[in-house]
Design a protein around this motif. Sequence first.
Motif, PDB file in Angstrom:
ATOM      1  N   VAL A  33       0.860  -1.188   0.000  1.00  0.00           N
ATOM      2  CA  VAL A  33       0.000   0.000   0.000  1.00  0.00           C
ATOM      3  C   VAL A  33       0.892   1.233   0.000  1.00  0.00           C
ATOM      4  O   VAL A  33       1.829   1.331   0.798  1.00  0.00           O
ATOM      5  N   TYR A  34       0.601   2.161  -0.911  1.00  0.00           N
ATOM      6  CA  TYR A  34       1.277   3.461  -0.955  1.00  0.00           C
ATOM      7  C   TYR A  34       0.222   4.514  -0.698  1.00  0.00           C
ATOM      8  O   TYR A  34      -0.767   4.604  -1.430  1.00  0.00           O
ATOM      9  N   MET A  39      -4.559  11.979  -0.331  1.00  0.00           N
ATOM     10  CA  MET A  39      -4.978  11.425  -1.618  1.00  0.00           C
ATOM     11  C   MET A  39      -5.367   9.966  -1.401  1.00  0.00           C
ATOM     12  O   MET A  39      -4.959   9.364  -0.413  1.00  0.00           O
ATOM     13  N   PRO A  40      -6.122   9.387  -2.311  1.00  0.00           N
ATOM     14  CA  PRO A  40      -6.494   7.973  -2.141  1.00  0.00           C
ATOM     15  C   PRO A  40      -5.253   7.079  -2.192  1.00  0.00           C
ATOM     16  O   PRO A  40      -4.325   7.333  -2.967  1.00  0.00           O
ATOM     17  N   MET A  98       7.931  13.769   4.823  1.00  0.00           N
ATOM     18  CA  MET A  98       8.274  12.720   5.784  1.00  0.00           C
ATOM     19  C   MET A  98       7.655  11.434   5.253  1.00  0.00           C
ATOM     20  O   MET A  98       6.475  11.417   4.874  1.00  0.00           O
ATOM     21  N   GLY A  99       8.439  10.381   5.224  1.00  0.00           N
ATOM     22  CA  GLY A  99       7.944   9.109   4.715  1.00  0.00           C
ATOM     23  C   GLY A  99       8.157   7.991   5.724  1.00  0.00           C
ATOM     24  O   GLY A  99       9.165   7.964   6.428  1.00  0.00           O
ATOM     25  N   THR A 100       7.182   7.099   5.785  1.00  0.00           N
ATOM     26  CA  THR A 100       7.282   5.904   6.614  1.00  0.00           C
ATOM     27  C   THR A 100       7.210   4.700   5.695  1.00  0.00           C
ATOM     28  O   THR A 100       6.270   4.572   4.899  1.00  0.00           O
ATOM     29  N   PHE A 101       8.200   3.833   5.797  1.00  0.00           N
ATOM     30  CA  PHE A 101       8.256   2.615   5.002  1.00  0.00           C
ATOM     31  C   PHE A 101       8.233   1.424   5.951  1.00  0.00           C
ATOM     32  O   PHE A 101       9.035   1.372   6.884  1.00  0.00           O
ATOM     33  N   TRP A 111       3.979   2.145   2.397  1.00  0.00           N
ATOM     34  CA  TRP A 111       4.729   3.391   2.239  1.00  0.00           C
ATOM     35  C   TRP A 111       3.729   4.525   2.395  1.00  0.00           C
ATOM     36  O   TRP A 111       2.745   4.617   1.657  1.00  0.00           O
ATOM     37  N   THR A 112       3.979   5.381   3.390  1.00  0.00           N
ATOM     38  CA  THR A 112       3.109   6.515   3.650  1.00  0.00           C
ATOM     39  C   THR A 112       3.940   7.785   3.623  1.00  0.00           C
ATOM     40  O   THR A 112       4.961   7.868   4.315  1.00  0.00           O
ATOM     41  N   ASP A 113       3.540   8.760   2.819  1.00  0.00           N
ATOM     42  CA  ASP A 113       4.216  10.051   2.746  1.00  0.00           C
ATOM     43  C   ASP A 113       3.313  11.131   3.310  1.00  0.00           C
ATOM     44  O   ASP A 113       2.102  11.145   3.053  1.00  0.00           O
TER      45      ASP A 113
END
Length: 137
Positions: A33-34, A39-40, A98-101, A111-113
Motif C-alpha cells: 500500500v502506498y 490522496m487515495p 516525511m515518509g514511513t516505510f 509506504w506513507t508520505d
Amino acid sequence: MMSTNTTLVSEFCDLMVKRDAEVLRRFFTADAVYHNVGMPPAVGVDAIVENLAQQMTAFPDSYEYRMVNLAGDGDVVLTERVDMIRTPDGIKHGVPVMGTFVITGGKISRWTDYFDTALLVKMNTGEDYSALVPQSS
C-alpha cells in the motif's frame, strides 16, 4: 552503519531520479500500500507503479528524492526528504516530505508520505517558502 532495511529504502529513494516507475516494482510486495496522505491510497504493486508513473509524467523534467535524514527501527524506516520537482513554469521546487516505510520479507509492504499540501499553493503563487524546506545532505 545502515541496516538492510534502511539500505533498501535509501536505494529505492535514490532510483526516483531515473523516473522509471517500472524499475521500482521489485521493491514492493504484491499487496503493498502506498498512501500519499490526503490522496487515495494505491493498493497493490500494479496500482503503485501506475501511480508513480503518473506522478513522473506530471513532472517530466525532474523527479528526485534528496535525503535529509534516514532512520530505521526494525521493520520501519523513516525518511525526511526534499522531493525535487520541476513544474511546467520551469522552476525546480523542493517539497519537504516525511515518509514511513514498512518492510516485510525484504520488500516495502507499506509506504506513507506526509507533506504540507498548502506548500503547493505557495509554490504556484510564487510565495517565498524557502524557510520551510530543510537543507538536504
